[in-house]
Design a protein around this motif. Structure first.
Motif, PDB file in Angstrom:
ATOM      1  N   TYR A 323      -3.774 -17.187   4.803  1.00 35.19           N
ATOM      2  CA  TYR A 323      -3.068 -17.630   3.586  1.00 35.19           C
ATOM      3  C   TYR A 323      -2.542 -16.426   2.806  1.00 35.19           C
ATOM      4  O   TYR A 323      -1.364 -16.374   2.445  1.00 35.19           O
ATOM      5  N   ILE A 324      -3.398 -15.457   2.542  1.00 38.02           N
ATOM      6  CA  ILE A 324      -2.957 -14.361   1.655  1.00 38.02           C
ATOM      7  C   ILE A 324      -2.067 -13.351   2.377  1.00 38.02           C
ATOM      8  O   ILE A 324      -1.371 -12.581   1.717  1.00 38.02           O
ATOM      9  N   ARG A 325      -2.066 -13.358   3.707  1.00 41.49           N
ATOM     10  CA  ARG A 325      -1.058 -12.562   4.417  1.00 41.49           C
ATOM     11  C   ARG A 325       0.332 -13.113   4.136  1.00 41.49           C
ATOM     12  O   ARG A 325       1.301 -12.369   3.992  1.00 41.49           O
ATOM     13  N   ALA A 326       0.423 -14.421   4.066  1.00 35.11           N
ATOM     14  CA  ALA A 326       1.719 -15.060   3.853  1.00 35.11           C
ATOM     15  C   ALA A 326       2.194 -14.963   2.407  1.00 35.11           C
ATOM     16  O   ALA A 326       3.405 -14.997   2.154  1.00 35.11           O
ATOM     17  N   TYR A 327       1.249 -14.824   1.466  1.00 32.96           N
ATOM     18  CA  TYR A 327       1.607 -14.838   0.045  1.00 32.96           C
ATOM     19  C   TYR A 327       0.951 -13.668  -0.685  1.00 32.96           C
ATOM     20  O   TYR A 327       0.000 -13.842  -1.447  1.00 32.96           O
ATOM     21  N   PRO A 328       1.446 -12.444  -0.450  1.00 30.54           N
ATOM     22  CA  PRO A 328       0.860 -11.281  -1.119  1.00 30.54           C
ATOM     23  C   PRO A 328       1.214 -11.262  -2.606  1.00 30.54           C
ATOM     24  O   PRO A 328       2.167 -11.926  -3.034  1.00 30.54           O
ATOM     25  N   PRO A 329       0.454 -10.514  -3.403  1.00 37.11           N
ATOM     26  CA  PRO A 329       0.756 -10.409  -4.835  1.00 37.11           C
ATOM     27  C   PRO A 329       2.116  -9.763  -5.084  1.00 37.11           C
ATOM     28  O   PRO A 329       2.680  -9.097  -4.215  1.00 37.11           O
ATOM     29  N   GLU A 330       2.610  -9.937  -6.278  1.00 41.94           N
ATOM     30  CA  GLU A 330       3.897  -9.374  -6.669  1.00 41.94           C
ATOM     31  C   GLU A 330       3.795  -7.871  -6.910  1.00 41.94           C
ATOM     32  O   GLU A 330       4.687  -7.108  -6.544  1.00 41.94           O
ATOM     33  N   PHE A 331       2.707  -7.435  -7.553  1.00 35.37           N
ATOM     34  CA  PHE A 331       2.577  -6.034  -7.933  1.00 35.37           C
ATOM     35  C   PHE A 331       1.620  -5.352  -6.969  1.00 35.37           C
ATOM     36  O   PHE A 331       0.402  -5.535  -7.037  1.00 35.37           O
ATOM     37  N   LEU A 332       2.190  -4.567  -6.074  1.00 35.24           N
ATOM     38  CA  LEU A 332       1.415  -3.869  -5.059  1.00 35.24           C
ATOM     39  C   LEU A 332       1.935  -2.458  -4.900  1.00 35.24           C
ATOM     40  O   LEU A 332       3.042  -2.127  -5.322  1.00 35.24           O
ATOM     41  N   CYS A 333       1.119  -1.616  -4.257  1.00 37.01           N
ATOM     42  CA  CYS A 333       1.480  -0.219  -4.012  1.00 37.01           C
ATOM     43  C   CYS A 333       2.053  -0.129  -2.601  1.00 37.01           C
ATOM     44  O   CYS A 333       1.326   0.032  -1.628  1.00 37.01           O
ATOM     45  N   SER A 334       3.365  -0.250  -2.496  1.00 40.16           N
ATOM     46  CA  SER A 334       3.994  -0.285  -1.184  1.00 40.16           C
ATOM     47  C   SER A 334       5.437   0.187  -1.273  1.00 40.16           C
ATOM     48  O   SER A 334       6.078   0.089  -2.325  1.00 40.16           O
ATOM     49  N   ASP A 335       5.955   0.699  -0.153  1.00 40.31           N
ATOM     50  CA  ASP A 335       7.361   1.127  -0.104  1.00 40.31           C
ATOM     51  C   ASP A 335       8.313  -0.025  -0.383  1.00 40.31           C
ATOM     52  O   ASP A 335       9.429   0.187  -0.857  1.00 40.31           O
ATOM     53  N   SER A 336       7.893  -1.236  -0.080  1.00 37.43           N
ATOM     54  CA  SER A 336       8.777  -2.379  -0.253  1.00 37.43           C
ATOM     55  C   SER A 336       8.731  -2.961  -1.661  1.00 37.43           C
ATOM     56  O   SER A 336       9.433  -3.914  -1.961  1.00 37.43           O
ATOM     57  N   ARG A 337       7.884  -2.410  -2.527  1.00 36.11           N
ATOM     58  CA  ARG A 337       7.850  -2.794  -3.930  1.00 36.11           C
ATOM     59  C   ARG A 337       8.427  -1.647  -4.752  1.00 36.11           C
ATOM     60  O   ARG A 337       8.247  -0.488  -4.438  1.00 36.11           O
ATOM     61  N   ARG A 338       9.076  -1.984  -5.864  1.00 35.40           N
ATOM     62  CA  ARG A 338       9.747  -0.951  -6.654  1.00 35.40           C
ATOM     63  C   ARG A 338       9.213  -0.866  -8.077  1.00 35.40           C
ATOM     64  O   ARG A 338       9.829  -0.246  -8.927  1.00 35.40           O
ATOM     65  N   TYR A 339       8.077  -1.467  -8.367  1.00 40.60           N
ATOM     66  CA  TYR A 339       7.583  -1.485  -9.744  1.00 40.60           C
ATOM     67  C   TYR A 339       6.238  -0.779  -9.822  1.00 40.60           C
ATOM     68  O   TYR A 339       5.253  -1.233  -9.245  1.00 40.60           O
ATOM     69  N   GLY A 340       6.224   0.347 -10.529  1.00 42.48           N
ATOM     70  CA  GLY A 340       4.955   1.010 -10.814  1.00 42.48           C
ATOM     71  C   GLY A 340       4.332   1.740  -9.653  1.00 42.48           C
ATOM     72  O   GLY A 340       3.132   1.999  -9.658  1.00 42.48           O
ATOM     73  N   ILE A 341       5.102   2.096  -8.632  1.00 37.64           N
ATOM     74  CA  ILE A 341       4.504   2.729  -7.450  1.00 37.64           C
ATOM     75  C   ILE A 341       4.393   4.244  -7.678  1.00 37.64           C
ATOM     76  O   ILE A 341       5.216   5.036  -7.237  1.00 37.64           O
ATOM     77  N   TRP A 342       3.323   4.631  -8.316  1.00 33.34           N
ATOM     78  CA  TRP A 342       3.034   6.028  -8.684  1.00 33.34           C
ATOM     79  C   TRP A 342       1.550   6.127  -8.964  1.00 33.34           C
ATOM     80  O   TRP A 342       0.952   5.192  -9.503  1.00 33.34           O
ATOM     81  N   CYS A 343       0.907   7.214  -8.569  1.00 34.39           N
ATOM     82  CA  CYS A 343      -0.531   7.353  -8.860  1.00 34.39           C
ATOM     83  C   CYS A 343      -0.885   8.767  -9.283  1.00 34.39           C
ATOM     84  O   CYS A 343      -2.011   9.210  -9.113  1.00 34.39           O
ATOM     85  N   GLY A 344       0.081   9.491  -9.857  1.00 32.43           N
ATOM     86  CA  GLY A 344      -0.204  10.827 -10.360  1.00 32.43           C
ATOM     87  C   GLY A 344       0.863  11.825  -9.950  1.00 32.43           C
ATOM     88  O   GLY A 344       1.457  11.720  -8.869  1.00 32.43           O
ATOM     89  N   ASP A 345       1.118  12.790 -10.813  1.00 33.67           N
ATOM     90  CA  ASP A 345       2.118  13.816 -10.515  1.00 33.67           C
ATOM     91  C   ASP A 345       1.703  14.627  -9.291  1.00 33.67           C
ATOM     92  O   ASP A 345       0.561  15.081  -9.183  1.00 33.67           O
ATOM     93  N   GLY A 346       2.637  14.809  -8.386  1.00 32.14           N
ATOM     94  CA  GLY A 346       2.386  15.615  -7.200  1.00 32.14           C
ATOM     95  C   GLY A 346       1.719  14.873  -6.058  1.00 32.14           C
ATOM     96  O   GLY A 346       1.424  15.477  -5.016  1.00 32.14           O
ATOM     97  N   ILE A 347       1.450  13.575  -6.208  1.00 37.91           N
ATOM     98  CA  ILE A 347       0.800  12.785  -5.163  1.00 37.91           C
ATOM     99  C   ILE A 347       1.842  11.892  -4.485  1.00 37.91           C
ATOM    100  O   ILE A 347       2.533  11.126  -5.144  1.00 37.91           O
ATOM    101  N   GLU A 348       1.958  12.025  -3.185  1.00 36.67           N
ATOM    102  CA  GLU A 348       2.889  11.177  -2.448  1.00 36.67           C
ATOM    103  C   GLU A 348       2.383   9.734  -2.441  1.00 36.67           C
ATOM    104  O   GLU A 348       1.178   9.483  -2.435  1.00 36.67           O
ATOM    105  N   LEU A 349       3.328   8.825  -2.412  1.00 34.10           N
ATOM    106  CA  LEU A 349       2.995   7.410  -2.452  1.00 34.10           C
ATOM    107  C   LEU A 349       1.992   7.025  -1.369  1.00 34.10           C
ATOM    108  O   LEU A 349       1.031   6.287  -1.627  1.00 34.10           O
ATOM    109  N   VAL A 350       2.176   7.526  -0.174  1.00 33.50           N
ATOM    110  CA  VAL A 350       1.312   7.129   0.944  1.00 33.50           C
ATOM    111  C   VAL A 350      -0.120   7.621   0.762  1.00 33.50           C
ATOM    112  O   VAL A 350      -1.026   7.162   1.468  1.00 33.50           O
ATOM    113  N   HIS A 351      -0.338   8.555  -0.157  1.00 36.22           N
ATOM    114  CA  HIS A 351      -1.685   9.066  -0.412  1.00 36.22           C
ATOM    115  C   HIS A 351      -2.343   8.421  -1.626  1.00 36.22           C
ATOM    116  O   HIS A 351      -3.453   8.801  -2.003  1.00 36.22           O
ATOM    117  N   CYS A 352      -1.673   7.456  -2.242  1.00 36.41           N
ATOM    118  CA  CYS A 352      -2.279   6.728  -3.353  1.00 36.41           C
ATOM    119  C   CYS A 352      -3.409   5.840  -2.831  1.00 36.41           C
ATOM    120  O   CYS A 352      -3.311   5.299  -1.724  1.00 36.41           O
TER     121      CYS A 352
END
Length: 372
Positions: A323-352
């Motif tokens: 079920y939850i594979r088919a309906y993931p949350p709106e706010f997530l840390c992913s390349d395919s999301r564009r809202y709030g994807i940051w976890c600190g200066d100098g940290i690449e997204l994939v290392h969050c």
């Protein structure tokens, strides 16, 4: 600079919206519209009358004042660690959390659907040992543009900006719901609730925010459910004092009929599927008999009447994963999301810490029993 405006002002340089609390412990709020409120327009630290406005001076009650406690959606608190002595242009930021310990909110009343124990725009709030008694609503929040990749605790999913640990929720005649299904995910850990006699019959453990259409994050519970349904409750310092209330509480059997009510949901058009992402998930069946993972979600047909209104239930880890594979949350840390994807200066997204490469696999790094 003395006015609090401009890049050289004391107000700008102390960065209130990025500074975490040093200590927030033992605070008590009773008989108020809001207990802990993270939002509103804040230009200064004076809540007195605002002078020199068109039409004359007014007190700070409405949306027309520079410092305003009445407006939601005007302010976001994104607590960070940074060098406060460095010039603004040289500061480096790392997200952190705000810890509220042993807080107490009682008899929080409703006004314009905003009577809440906690409303958090961002905030990254960890409440430890909280007690919420007879609140119209206990908690709701919105995500911020610094929060989708940060975890409030190491065991919380990213973008779940409100976390309760060892907390107790007690309904009453004012109560509408404990948890609002909305933008921010809410993570509730090792906590209990009581629904005593005298609670309004319109109460539910969780409801969506009116006009919410499902484009947000769910409520996630671990070792959380009705008081007395877990081993050790009678000896637990956080809960044992409330055991007499549980004796007169609404009876709970193999289901919880007051768990969820999606009546106020904004169902959208006939082809809208967003509503399927609005749910409450428990790793252990809310402490009931079978102790297996359980999910209760919005559903137009509402077949799961033993779990609430306009709801569907899904049980077992395999079925819930599907079920939850088919309906993931709106706010997530992913390349395919564009809202709030940051976890600190100098940290690449994939290392969050909350990063997921594929949205359908988000639960594998976020939720028990799948996460490592």
């Amino acid at each position: 600079p003395a006015t609090g405006f401009g890049p050289d002002s004391w107000w700008t340089n102390q960065e209130q919206a990025r500074t975490p609390v040093r200590l927030f412990k033992g605070n008590v709020v009773s008989r108020a519209q809001r207990a802990f409120f993270i939002d509103s327009r804040v230009y200064g630290s004076d809540d007195g009358p605002i002078e020199g406005l068109p039409g004359g001076d007014i007190p700070c009650f409405g949306d027309g004042c520079p410092t305003c406690a009445g407006a939601e959606g005007s302010f976001v608190w994104s607590p960070m660690t940074f060098d406060r002595m460095a010039p603004l242009k040289d500061r480096k930021y790392m997200p952190t959390n705000n810890v509220f310990e042993d807080v107490y909110a009682a008899h929080i009343m409703n006004k314009f659907e905003e009577g809440r124990g906690l409303w958090a725009a961002g905030g990254s709030v960890l409440i430890k040992g909280g007690v919420f008694l007879n609140n119209y609503i206990v908690a709701a929040g919105v995500s911020d543009q610094s929060g989708a990749c940060f975890k409030v605790t190491k065991d919380s999913p990213a973008a779940f900006t409100i976390v309760f640990q060892d907390s107790l929720f007690i309904s009453g005649p004012l109560s509408k719901e404990f948890f609002t299904v909305y933008d921010s995910g809410i993570h509730v850990v090792n906590s209990r609730w009581v629904v005593p006699t005298g609670t309004t019959d319109k109460f539910s453990i969780a409801k969506p925010k009116p006009a919410f259409g499902g484009n947000g994050n769910p409520v996630y519970m671990e070792k959380t459910g009705p008081l007395t349904k877990f081993d050790g409750d009678s000896d637990n310092e956080h809960f044992k004092w409330a055991l007499p209330l549980a004796q007169g509480a609404t009876s709970v059997g193999s289901t919880i009929t007051q768990l969820a009510d999606f009546t106020d949901f904004a169902w959208g058009g006939a082809n809208s599927q967003n509503w399927r992402g609005a749910y409450i998930y428990s790793t252990d069946g809310f402490g009931l008999e079978n102790k297996q993972p359980m999910l209760v979600a919005a559903d137009r047909a509402g077949p799961a009447k033993d779990w609430g209104t306009l709801a569907i239930s899904v049980s077992g880890a395999d079925s819930i994963a599907k079920y939850i594979r088919a309906y993931p949350p709106e706010f997530l840390c992913s390349d395919s999301r564009r809202y709030g994807i940051w976890c600190g200066d100098g940290i690449e997204l994939v290392h969050c810490p909350g990063y997921v490469k594929t949205l359908s696999d988000w639960y594998k790094v976020s939720l028990a029993p799948w996460k490592a």
